[in-house]
Structures are given as C-alpha cells and as structure tokens.
Design an enzyme around this catalytic site. Structure first.
Site, PDB file in Angstrom:
ATOM      1  N   SER A  13     -12.609  -4.525   1.195  1.00 22.34           N
ATOM      2  CA  SER A  13     -13.093  -3.185   0.908  1.00 22.34           C
ATOM      3  C   SER A  13     -14.478  -2.967   1.529  1.00 22.34           C
ATOM      4  CB  SER A  13     -13.092  -2.947  -0.607  1.00 22.34           C
ATOM      5  OG  SER A  13     -13.242  -1.586  -0.924  1.00 22.34           O
ATOM      6  N   HIS A  15      -4.854  -0.546  -3.273  1.00 21.01           N
ATOM      7  CA  HIS A  15      -6.196  -1.057  -2.990  1.00 21.01           C
ATOM      8  C   HIS A  15      -6.612  -2.134  -3.999  1.00 21.01           C
ATOM      9  CE1 HIS A  15     -10.122  -0.898  -1.055  1.00 21.01           C
ATOM     10  NE2 HIS A  15     -10.625  -1.110  -2.246  1.00 21.01           N
ATOM     11  N   ASP A  50      -3.271   3.303  -0.426  1.00 20.85           N
ATOM     12  CA  ASP A  50      -4.709   3.047  -0.415  1.00 20.85           C
ATOM     13  C   ASP A  50      -5.368   4.100   0.471  1.00 20.85           C
ATOM     14  OD1 ASP A  50      -7.294   2.059  -0.285  1.00 20.85           O
ATOM     15  OD2 ASP A  50      -6.754   0.219   0.773  1.00 20.85           O
TER      16      ASP A  50
END
Length: 404
Positions: free
Chosen positions: A190, A374, A344
């Site tokens: 991320s 995610h 995501d």
C-alpha cells in the site's frame, strides 16, 4: 413473552443490517469480510463523531488500530529481533539463526502500509511477515519505522526511509549484518509500496549510491495522485477496508492538513496547469488493459489555473507519485513483483506501473487476484484469517526466494 420475541427480532434485524454490506460476489469469503468490515465501519463512525464534536482529529482516532495491533518484539528460536536507529530513524532488524556456512545472506528492506498516516513495523501482521521472510529465505529483514502524517507531511516519510536505507547500504553496515551486496530487495504494501517504488527510483538517480537493488516487490501499491477517478477508484469506491473516501483522505493528509485539498481530490479537480503535462503518465486509456477498463470511458482530469503552492509541487513529485517519471528512469530499475487485487481502489495504479515497466524493458511479474481486496495479504491470523491471504503470502515469498 411476545415483547421479548419482538425485541430479539428487532435486535437481530438491526445487527444484520449493520453487519451486511453490498460486497461483490467475486470477493472470496465475502461474509467473513463483512464481519471484519463491521468493525472498521464502527471505528469510522466513532472517528467521524469525535472529529465533528472537536474531541480528536480523524487520524488520531484511527491510530487505535495501530496501537491495538502492536506486539512486543522478541527473539525466538529462528530469528533474532533487535531495534536500532539508522541515520536517526528507528528500524527493526530480523536476523535468521540458520547457519550460512560462511556465505553472505540476502536482505529485504520492508516498508509498512497505512496511508502514510497509520501503521507500524511493530504491528503483529508485519512482525509475523518479517519473521517468516527472515526464516524461510535465510534473509536479513530491515523494517523501517518512518514518521507519520498528519504530524509530519511529505516528504518526511520518504526522507526517513531514504536516510535509513542509505545507512543500511553502507559497506560497514552490510558487513555488520553479513549481507550480500548483490542480493538486496525493497518491498512494501500500500503506502509502503509507494515508498518502495519511489526508493528504487531515487537510488538509481543518486550519484553517491553504489549499491544497486536486485529486486522490488510492490504489494497493492499507491503510485499516483493525479487521477483519483480511474476505473478501480470508481468500481471499488465503497469497498471495505479501503473505500475511496479513506484513500483520498490518506492522500490529502500526506500532503497537508488543509481540508480544501481533500474536497478537491474527492471531485478529482485538484490538478493545475503545473500538473497537466504529467497526466499522460497516468492515462489509463493507454496503460490499462481493456479487461480492467470495464464500462468506464476515459476523461482527463480537469486542470485549473496556475498554482505554485507547495501542495501542487508535492502532488507532482515522483517521490510521492512514482508513476510520473519518464521511461528513461524506468528502464534502469530492478526486476519487479507487483501484486494487485480486483476489488481495490489502487488496482489500476499497480497495473499501469506494470505496463509501463514492461514497455521500458524491466522484468515484471504481475500477480492479480480476481477475488482479492486491499490489504488481504495481512489477513492471515484469527479472527481475520482469509485463505486468499495465505495464497498471496506464499506466492510473494516464493517470488522473493526465486528472484533474490
């Protein structure tokens, strides 16, 4: 008796209404994700309330997740864990106990996620990940504890990571940890994937840096902030864990506490004349395969008048948006592993980067999980134990083992 039954029915109905959320059928173990999401939505509602009444800022309350998941760092039978400081930045170092018969070890520099505002290398999922990498790959793992927004805005997070890594890449430090200079990778998930990608780019441009990374592994990374209306941002705007509103909040808090940027980003109207020439690098009608464009038609983000503020300068900085560099800067990068998930908002960032890297001649392994969401790779421990998380983790470590 009748009133009790009615009460139980109402309670059950309200509970079901609160837990249920419209998750696509393609998501693996969707009911388990619904249960996990009910916790995050509860926290989100609490955050909204505390900020509304002025008790605490949004990210201050969200940090509850980070504190709740922190674990004491300790050495075990397989890995020695030590806390250190590299160039003024806290790091956690994991060293495997396995004997190497005098051979130097591989190394993985890991950067945690959390939207540059949350997260810690001392959280349980990251601690477990680092231990597994160290043990299974017989590798030294350096997890960097960079400073967070909103107390510290860009480029502090990047500068912390860059300073710590440059210290680690010194001859004396590599010798201290018995690391093979030719077998070092950077990785992150991320926001950590964002920092890892930017780090790989900047190290290649640094004339003082002699050590070259062998690999970069980016897990559902955030790679650009110019277009927050890509197909994945639209398709997954209300998905659990990372809805569009939260990702936009992370981006805006990364740069400034000025709420006007968040509002502009929400309508995708935050670009200016200074950023207009960079939109070609994030044109998803060019870099996104047809499969992922779905029913969406490309419309270039609007650009306002000239803006010479620090904010627009930060938004267009490749240290914040690694997708914004020229092909000449991409072609010299190390081999890449990019993980993306169908459900995501950041899916298209990773896919576009994989496309651009391949076109520039970089060796790329792109693993896309059609049933993924995610952060799924960190959901491997009860009560958020997902089978897809285990598959992701196994494939990720397998790639590192083969390519490092």
């Amino acid at each position: 008796m009748g009133s009790k039954v009615i009460f139980l029915l109402l309670t059950g109905a309200l509970t079901a209404y609160y837990i249920y959320s419209p998750i696509p059928d393609g998501v693996e173990e969707k009911w388990k994700l619904m249960l996990a999401d009910s916790f995050f939505r509860s926290l989100s509602h609490l955050v909204d309330f505390t900020e509304l009444v002025g008790l605490k800022d949004y990210m201050g309350v969200m940090m509850f997740i980070t504190f709740a998941e922190r674990v004491p760092l300790s050495t075990d039978n397989n890995v020695t864990v030590t806390e250190s400081v590299f160039n003024g930045v806290e790091v956690v170092v994991y060293e495997p106990h396995r004997h190497s018969n005098g051979e130097l070890r591989r190394a993985v520099i890991y950067l945690h996620g959390g939207g540059w505002c949350l997260g810690s290398s001392r959280m349980g999922p990251y601690d477990l990940l680092a231990r597994r990498i160290a043990n299974e790959l017989n590798a030294v793992v350096v997890s960097v504890e960079y400073r967070l927004a909103p107390a510290h805005h860009f480029p502090v997070q990047f500068d912390d990571v860059y300073g710590a890594v440059k210290h680690f890449l010194k001859d004396a430090t590599l010798a201290q940890y018995s690391v093979d200079v030719k077998r070092i990778a950077v990785s992150g998930d991320s926001a950590g994937g964002n920092l890892a990608a930017a780090l790989a780019q900047q190290l290649q441009q640094d004339p003082e840096q002699q050590v070259e990374l062998k690999a970069q592994a980016l897990l559902y990374p955030a790679l650009q902030t110019l277009d927050l209306n890509t197909p994945s941002y639209q398709q997954n705007a209300h998905m659990p864990i990372l809805p569009r509103t939260l990702m936009v909040r992370f981006w805006s808090e990364y740069f400034t506490t000025d709420k006007s940027l968040y509002e502009a980003m929400m309508t995708n109207s935050h670009n200016s004349l200074e950023s207009s020439h960079l939109l070609k690098f994030v044109n998803w009608s060019v870099f996104l395969p047809e499969t992922y464009r779905l029913r969406y038609n490309y419309t270039a983000p609007s650009t306002g008048s000239s803006d010479n503020s620090k904010t627009i300068s930060a938004i267009t900085d490749p240290r914040a948006s690694p997708l914004l560099v020229e092909d000449a800067q991409l072609k010299v990068l190390p081999r890449a592993y990019i993980m993306t998930c169908e459900y995501d908002v950041l899916r298209d960032d990773g896919i576009m980067y994989a496309t651009r890297l391949r076109r520039a001649g970089v060796q790329v392994t792109h693993e896309h999980y059609k049933g993924g969401f995610h952060g799924a790779m960190m959901f491997t421990v009860w009560p958020t134990d997902f089978q897809i998380g285990h598959r992701m983790l196994n494939n990720y470590i397998g790639w590192l083992d083969e390519n490092l």
